[in-house]
Enzyme design. Structure first.
Site, PDB file in Angstrom:
ATOM      1  N   GLN A 184      -8.754  -6.899 -11.136  1.00  0.00           N
ATOM      2  CA  GLN A 184      -9.450  -5.722 -10.606  1.00  0.00           C
ATOM      3  C   GLN A 184      -9.013  -4.464 -11.375  1.00  0.00           C
ATOM      4  O   GLN A 184      -9.832  -3.625 -11.722  1.00  0.00           O
ATOM      5  CB  GLN A 184      -9.130  -5.562  -9.120  1.00  0.00           C
ATOM      6  CG  GLN A 184      -9.601  -4.248  -8.519  1.00  0.00           C
ATOM      7  CD  GLN A 184      -9.359  -4.191  -7.030  1.00  0.00           C
ATOM      8  OE1 GLN A 184     -10.114  -4.758  -6.258  1.00  0.00           O
ATOM      9  NE2 GLN A 184      -8.304  -3.514  -6.613  1.00  0.00           N
ATOM     10  N   HIS A 228       0.840  -1.202   0.000  1.00  0.00           N
ATOM     11  CA  HIS A 228       0.000   0.000   0.000  1.00  0.00           C
ATOM     12  C   HIS A 228       0.880   1.260   0.000  1.00  0.00           C
ATOM     13  O   HIS A 228       0.592   2.234  -0.701  1.00  0.00           O
ATOM     14  CB  HIS A 228      -0.892   0.027   1.250  1.00  0.00           C
ATOM     15  CG  HIS A 228      -1.874  -1.106   1.343  1.00  0.00           C
ATOM     16  ND1 HIS A 228      -1.794  -2.058   2.320  1.00  0.00           N
ATOM     17  CD2 HIS A 228      -2.954  -1.416   0.601  1.00  0.00           C
ATOM     18  CE1 HIS A 228      -2.798  -2.920   2.183  1.00  0.00           C
ATOM     19  NE2 HIS A 228      -3.518  -2.555   1.145  1.00  0.00           N
ATOM     20  N   SER A 279       0.259  -8.912   1.388  1.00  0.00           N
ATOM     21  CA  SER A 279      -1.204  -8.872   1.427  1.00  0.00           C
ATOM     22  C   SER A 279      -1.620  -8.671   2.880  1.00  0.00           C
ATOM     23  O   SER A 279      -0.982  -9.202   3.794  1.00  0.00           O
ATOM     24  CB  SER A 279      -1.765 -10.209   0.921  1.00  0.00           C
ATOM     25  OG  SER A 279      -3.112 -10.348   1.301  1.00  0.00           O
ATOM     26  N   GLN A 293     -18.288  -6.491  -1.579  1.00  0.00           N
ATOM     27  CA  GLN A 293     -17.382  -7.221  -2.469  1.00  0.00           C
ATOM     28  C   GLN A 293     -16.965  -8.577  -1.907  1.00  0.00           C
ATOM     29  O   GLN A 293     -16.206  -9.312  -2.534  1.00  0.00           O
ATOM     30  CB  GLN A 293     -16.154  -6.389  -2.813  1.00  0.00           C
ATOM     31  CG  GLN A 293     -15.129  -6.265  -1.699  1.00  0.00           C
ATOM     32  CD  GLN A 293     -14.038  -5.268  -2.069  1.00  0.00           C
ATOM     33  OE1 GLN A 293     -14.296  -4.085  -2.199  1.00  0.00           O
ATOM     34  NE2 GLN A 293     -12.828  -5.750  -2.268  1.00  0.00           N
ATOM     35  N   LYS A 300      -1.175  -6.360  -8.153  1.00  0.00           N
ATOM     36  CA  LYS A 300      -1.430  -7.602  -7.404  1.00  0.00           C
ATOM     37  C   LYS A 300      -2.852  -8.078  -7.696  1.00  0.00           C
ATOM     38  O   LYS A 300      -3.099  -9.265  -7.870  1.00  0.00           O
ATOM     39  CB  LYS A 300      -1.253  -7.334  -5.908  1.00  0.00           C
ATOM     40  CG  LYS A 300      -1.922  -8.358  -5.031  1.00  0.00           C
ATOM     41  CD  LYS A 300      -0.950  -8.989  -4.116  1.00  0.00           C
ATOM     42  CE  LYS A 300      -1.546 -10.064  -3.256  1.00  0.00           C
ATOM     43  NZ  LYS A 300      -2.919  -9.846  -2.855  1.00  0.00           N
TER      44      LYS A 300
HETATM   45  P1  AMP Z   1      -6.526  -3.908  -0.465  1.00  0.00           P
HETATM   46  O1  AMP Z   1      -6.344  -3.103   0.784  1.00  0.00           O
HETATM   47  O2  AMP Z   1      -6.065  -5.309  -0.361  1.00  0.00           O
HETATM   48  O3  AMP Z   1      -7.918  -3.771  -1.031  1.00  0.00           O
HETATM   49  O4  AMP Z   1      -5.567  -3.252  -1.542  1.00  0.00           O
HETATM   50  C1  AMP Z   1      -5.623  -1.895  -1.846  1.00  0.00           C
HETATM   51  C2  AMP Z   1      -4.765  -1.634  -3.047  1.00  0.00           C
HETATM   52  O5  AMP Z   1      -3.435  -2.032  -2.760  1.00  0.00           O
HETATM   53  C3  AMP Z   1      -5.206  -2.434  -4.287  1.00  0.00           C
HETATM   54  O6  AMP Z   1      -5.087  -1.609  -5.430  1.00  0.00           O
HETATM   55  C4  AMP Z   1      -4.221  -3.573  -4.309  1.00  0.00           C
HETATM   56  O7  AMP Z   1      -3.994  -4.084  -5.616  1.00  0.00           O
HETATM   57  C5  AMP Z   1      -2.978  -2.897  -3.772  1.00  0.00           C
HETATM   58  N1  AMP Z   1      -2.048  -3.878  -3.215  1.00  0.00           N
HETATM   59  C6  AMP Z   1      -2.305  -4.808  -2.262  1.00  0.00           C
HETATM   60  N2  AMP Z   1      -1.210  -5.568  -2.034  1.00  0.00           N
HETATM   61  C7  AMP Z   1      -0.238  -5.101  -2.865  1.00  0.00           C
HETATM   62  C8  AMP Z   1       1.110  -5.480  -3.136  1.00  0.00           C
HETATM   63  N3  AMP Z   1       1.700  -6.489  -2.491  1.00  0.00           N
HETATM   64  N4  AMP Z   1       1.811  -4.773  -4.048  1.00  0.00           N
HETATM   65  C9  AMP Z   1       1.225  -3.744  -4.720  1.00  0.00           C
HETATM   66  N5  AMP Z   1      -0.060  -3.348  -4.528  1.00  0.00           N
HETATM   67  C10 AMP Z   1      -0.771  -4.018  -3.621  1.00  0.00           C
END
Ligand code: AMP
Length: 281
Positions: free
Chosen positions: A154, A37, A186, A61, A150
């Protein structure tokens, strides 16, 4: 770093920046922030004068209620991280701010993009993603929005949204941020035990193996052997492994100069659902 919870307050603040000609950037997240993030916010800061990181665990979602309930929450740590990287705003709405008319699900006609891979295994997931991202786009009215590769499918859906709803927003796709051993970062990784974390490494290892060998071994053979190997791993439940075109996300059987492909994977390790991908270049 300032926290904003109300959509009206958010609009008031953003209108001010917009009227002063500032470039506004949005990074939507569900919190439990990690370096992945952080990399997105840093990219947004390079392109924008003002950056808003939204933190909202969007119920519409989630196709699995247990997954929604168990989704990690760590707001105070999130604020520390946002402060440390000088993010301007954390927008942390509750459901009444995002869905003032109640939690009804919307249906969007996404077509085939919404039916394969994540769309197939997480019914309704992308409808919920579109619903919340549309709401955030309408509230924030950003000039720029950053999403991670990642969640590659989406990101493709976000591009579909830009075209479908005719948003004038520059979308930036950010590379996957990994732990030093290769595991894709993640928020869900927190829920892995040490043993499960070790098992989860099979995903990135398999992706890197395919990346290293796709010029020497046929895609069908690589896919077959990778699936066979992963299915034999205890406590790892493979949902899909697809080698697909980067633009259409349709399965490809070979790569030539006319197309580019990636490998996409989803699996449950114990109770934790993980996704990852690599680009074949
Ligand atoms: P999330 O909080 O999991 O919904 O992710 C929020 C944003 O962060 C989304 O656009 C994800 O694709 C991105 N994201 C999550 N994990 C990673 C990662 N390891 N590397 C790059 N972007 C990420």
């Amino acid at each position: 770093m300032e926290r904003i919870e109300s959509r009206l307050e958010l609009k008031r603040r953003i209108d001010y920046f917009k009227s002063a000609g500032k470039v506004v950037g949005l990074v939507p997240t569900m919190g439990s922030l990690h370096d992945g993030h952080v990399s997105l916010i840093k990219i947004a800061k390079e392109h924008c004068d003002v950056v808003i990181c939204s933190i909202y665990i969007n119920p519409t979602q989630f196709n699995d209620q247990k997954d929604f309930e168990n989704y990690p929450k760590n707001l105070s740590n999130d604020f520390e991280i946002l402060k440390s990287i000088d993010c301007d705003f954390a927008f942390t709405p509750d459901a009444t701010e995002i869905y003032p008319d109640g939690l009804k699900k919307n249906e969007y006609e996404i077509g085939i993009l919404g039916e394969i891979m994540e769309g197939k295994f997480r019914k309704g997931h992308f409808n919920g993603v579109i619903q919340v991202v549309k709401r955030l786009f309408d509230l924030v009215n950003p000039d720029v929005a950053v999403f991670g590769m990642k969640d590659f499918q989406q990101l493709a859906i976000i591009y579909w949204m830009i075209d479908h709803f005719k948003y004038n927003i520059k979308i930036i796709g950010a590379p996957i941020f990994r732990e030093s051993d290769g595991l894709a970062m993640s928020s869900r990784n927190i829920r892995l035990s040490n043993e499960e974390r070790r098992i989860a490494l099979n995903l990135s290892k398999t992706l890197f193996y395919i990346q290293d060998n796709y010029r020497k071994i046929s895609l069908s053979e690589l896919k077959r052997s990778a699936e066979e190997r992963l299915k034999a791993v205890d406590n790892l439940n493979l949902e899909y492994l697809e080698i697909a075109d980067l633009t259409t996300l349709q399965t490809v059987s070979k790569i030539d100069s006319a197309n580019s492909a990636g490998v996409f994977i989803a699996a449950n390790v114990g109770e934790v659902r993980l996704i990852d991908n690599v680009v074949l270049f």
